[in-house]
Design an enzyme around this catalytic site. Structure first.
Site, PDB file in Angstrom:
ATOM      1  N   LYS A 225      32.024  43.766  33.022  1.00  0.00           N
ATOM      2  CA  LYS A 225      33.149  44.654  33.304  1.00  0.00           C
ATOM      3  C   LYS A 225      32.856  46.125  33.025  1.00  0.00           C
ATOM      4  CE  LYS A 225      37.139  41.691  33.389  1.00  0.00           C
ATOM      5  NZ  LYS A 225      36.715  40.363  32.903  1.00  0.00           N
TER       6      LYS A 225
ATOM      7  N   GLU B 291      45.150  48.197  33.334  1.00  0.00           N
ATOM      8  CA  GLU B 291      45.912  47.012  32.967  1.00  0.00           C
ATOM      9  C   GLU B 291      44.940  46.023  32.347  1.00  0.00           C
ATOM     10  OE1 GLU B 291      44.378  47.343  35.753  1.00  0.00           O
ATOM     11  OE2 GLU B 291      43.426  45.373  35.931  1.00  0.00           O
TER      12      GLU B 291
ATOM     13  N   SER C 233      28.176  35.939  33.420  1.00  0.00           N
ATOM     14  CA  SER C 233      28.975  37.170  33.465  1.00  0.00           C
ATOM     15  C   SER C 233      29.306  37.734  32.090  1.00  0.00           C
ATOM     16  CB  SER C 233      30.257  36.910  34.254  1.00  0.00           C
ATOM     17  OG  SER C 233      30.977  35.819  33.704  1.00  0.00           O
TER      18      SER C 233
HETATM   19  C1  LIG Z   1      36.923  39.176  33.518  1.00  0.00           C
HETATM   20  C2  LIG Z   1      35.796  38.256  33.502  1.00  0.00           C
HETATM   21  C3  LIG Z   1      35.499  37.429  34.611  1.00  0.00           C
HETATM   22  C4  LIG Z   1      36.363  37.348  35.829  1.00  0.00           C
HETATM   23  O1  LIG Z   1      36.475  38.535  36.574  1.00  0.00           O
HETATM   24  P1  LIG Z   1      35.718  38.728  37.950  1.00  0.00           P
HETATM   25  O2  LIG Z   1      36.310  39.982  38.506  1.00  0.00           O
HETATM   26  O3  LIG Z   1      35.990  37.546  38.802  1.00  0.00           O
HETATM   27  O4  LIG Z   1      34.275  38.876  37.652  1.00  0.00           O
HETATM   28  C5  LIG Z   1      34.381  36.621  34.550  1.00  0.00           C
HETATM   29  N1  LIG Z   1      33.587  36.593  33.451  1.00  0.00           N
HETATM   30  C6  LIG Z   1      33.837  37.359  32.378  1.00  0.00           C
HETATM   31  C7  LIG Z   1      32.918  37.273  31.209  1.00  0.00           C
HETATM   32  C8  LIG Z   1      34.935  38.229  32.360  1.00  0.00           C
HETATM   33  O5  LIG Z   1      35.176  38.977  31.281  1.00  0.00           O
END
Ligand SMILES: *Cc1c(COP(=O)(O)O)cnc(C)c1O
Length: 406
Positions: free
Chosen positions: A99, A121, A388
């Site tokens: 993010k 948000e 992610s």
């Molecule tokens: C917020 C988040 C997501 C989901 O958001 P996307 O916009 O779909 O990437 C996925 N993995 C993590 C670790 C997050 O913090």
């Protein structure tokens, strides 16, 4: 065709109406049009200014810690007795997830536009923390809108954001969660557009947000392609990523969209089961509709009201999905499936135990799919999965569901 920040444009989308095929667009009240058009123009200008890309590259390297590693998960690969599995380690980015790529990019853009105030948000708090972090780095005033229900559930992230100097404003309307916080942030933006930029956290919302966010996140795929070519001398057979709004997934996929031999799978939250209110799988249970300024797939009830959602992972718990994903689904370039809470919790444990990496519960949904898919693949095939985020934020929550041996 619009320019691209790190790569050559791979598709004609978004077009000049902000559409991806039949999806996307810009459905906002009159009061927001000025802000939205100003933002679109500013981003186009930034793409034509090499200094902007240089600034981003500087912070990407020295602050976020990019490039994040591409890691061969040997023990997991051997355990599954299938193909070779690689992790793109976004969990090692500063603040522990992808993010920050978007939050920092948008804060740099805001600064370029002469804005001194940032709003955002947040639901689970992850995007709020990333935005508060980028604001602190760049000396910008920061205000985060959060449903009071979410503030209660995510007290530590509220403290984190305040520690980083942000003001956290509780939203007490509606369901007191993410969608109400988004409405409040949009209202603030229309009132304070002169000095304020709204940092939207994923590839959703009215054009140009899905495009801007994709551009900043596409650094993931650009790095991953270079890394896998260095390590294996060929492209992966399959890319896998979890899909909440869809930013980490499109961030990985975009660079590979025209490599037709590379398959792609997006994994949504299957929750308890695919029944209304018990999941957040828009492709399995949603319909064409509109939410937060864009046309896409939406979970809604028989009266067209936004449906309730559930997932063990807060980051995937959203009633709609980015319009570019809906387009990629419609042309069958990307396949969308889901993993249940139980499958994700199992993947969470297996990855921790075999690799010494505690993944975010969101990322665990992608790993859950890989656990099912890898054994069906030939030994020399390559699966590249986007890790992610890291799971430290989730251990307390997960401990309520997982019984470990003493
Ligand atoms: C917020 C988040 C997501 C989901 O958001 P996307 O916009 O779909 O990437 C996925 N993995 C993590 C670790 C997050 O913090």
């Amino acid at each position: 065709m619009l320019k691209s920040l790190f790569t050559e444009p791979k598709t004609p989308y978004p077009d000049d109406r902000g559409r991806y095929g039949d999806f996307g667009g810009r459905f906002v009240p009159e009061t927001l049009m000025f802000a939205i058009e100003e933002l679109e123009q500013a981003f186009k200008d930034a793409l034509n200014d090499p200094k902007f890309a240089e600034d981003f590259a500087h912070y990407a390297k020295h602050y976020i810690g990019r490039p994040t590693p591409l890691y061969y998960a040997e023990r997991l690969s051997n355990y599954l007795n299938g193909c070779r599995i690689y992790f793109k380690r976004e969990d090692l980015a500063h603040t522990g997830a992808h993010k920050i790529n978007n939050a920092l990019g948008q804060c740099l853009l805001a600064k370029r536009m002469g804005k001194s105030r940032i709003i955002a948000e947040t639901g689970a708090g992850q995007h709020g923390v990333a935005t508060a972090t980028a604001s602190a780095l760049l000396g910008l005033e920061c205000c985060i809108y959060m449903g009071t229900e979410d503030m209660e559930r995510q007290r530590l992230n509220v403290f984190r954001m305040r520690l980083l100097g942000a003001k956290v404003i509780g939203v007490d309307s509606g369901s007191k969660t993410l969608k109400d916080a988004i409405n409040e942030a949009l209202r603030d933006w229309s009132l304070n557009v002169r000095n304020t930029h709204y940092v939207l956290g994923t590839v959703h919302g009215p054009h140009p947000f899905p495009w801007i966010c994709r551009e900043f996140q596409s650094i993931i795929g650009v790095e991953a392609k270079k890394q896998i070519l260095e390590m294996e001398g060929r492209l992966p057979n399959l890319l896998v990523a979890c899909v909440g709004g869809g930013s980490n997934a499109i961030g990985l996929f975009y660079e590979f969209l025209n490599d037709s031999q590379v398959e792609m799978v997006g994994v949504e939250a299957g929750g308890i089961k695919i029944e209304p209110g018990q999941h957040a799988s828009r492709f399995a249970g949603g319909v064409f509709g509109m939410l937060h300024g864009a046309q896409s797939y939406v979970l809604q009830d028989e009266y067209g009201q936004i449906g309730n959602t559930h997932s063990v992972s807060a980051g995937l718990d959203y009633a709609s999905v980015g319009p570019e994903h809906t387009w990629l689904n419609s042309i069958k370039r990307v396949k969308y499936t889901y993993a249940t809470d139980e499958e994700a919790l199992n993947a969470f444990q297996l990855c921790s135990k075999l690799e010494g990496i505690i993944p975010a519960l969101e990322s665990a949904h992608a790993i859950a799919y890989v656990i099912k898919e890898a054994p069906k693949r030939k030994r020399d095939e390559i699966i590249l999965v986007n890790l992610s985020g890291r799971g430290d934020k989730d251990v307390e929550h997960a401990s309520k569901f997982i019984k470990l041996e003493e």
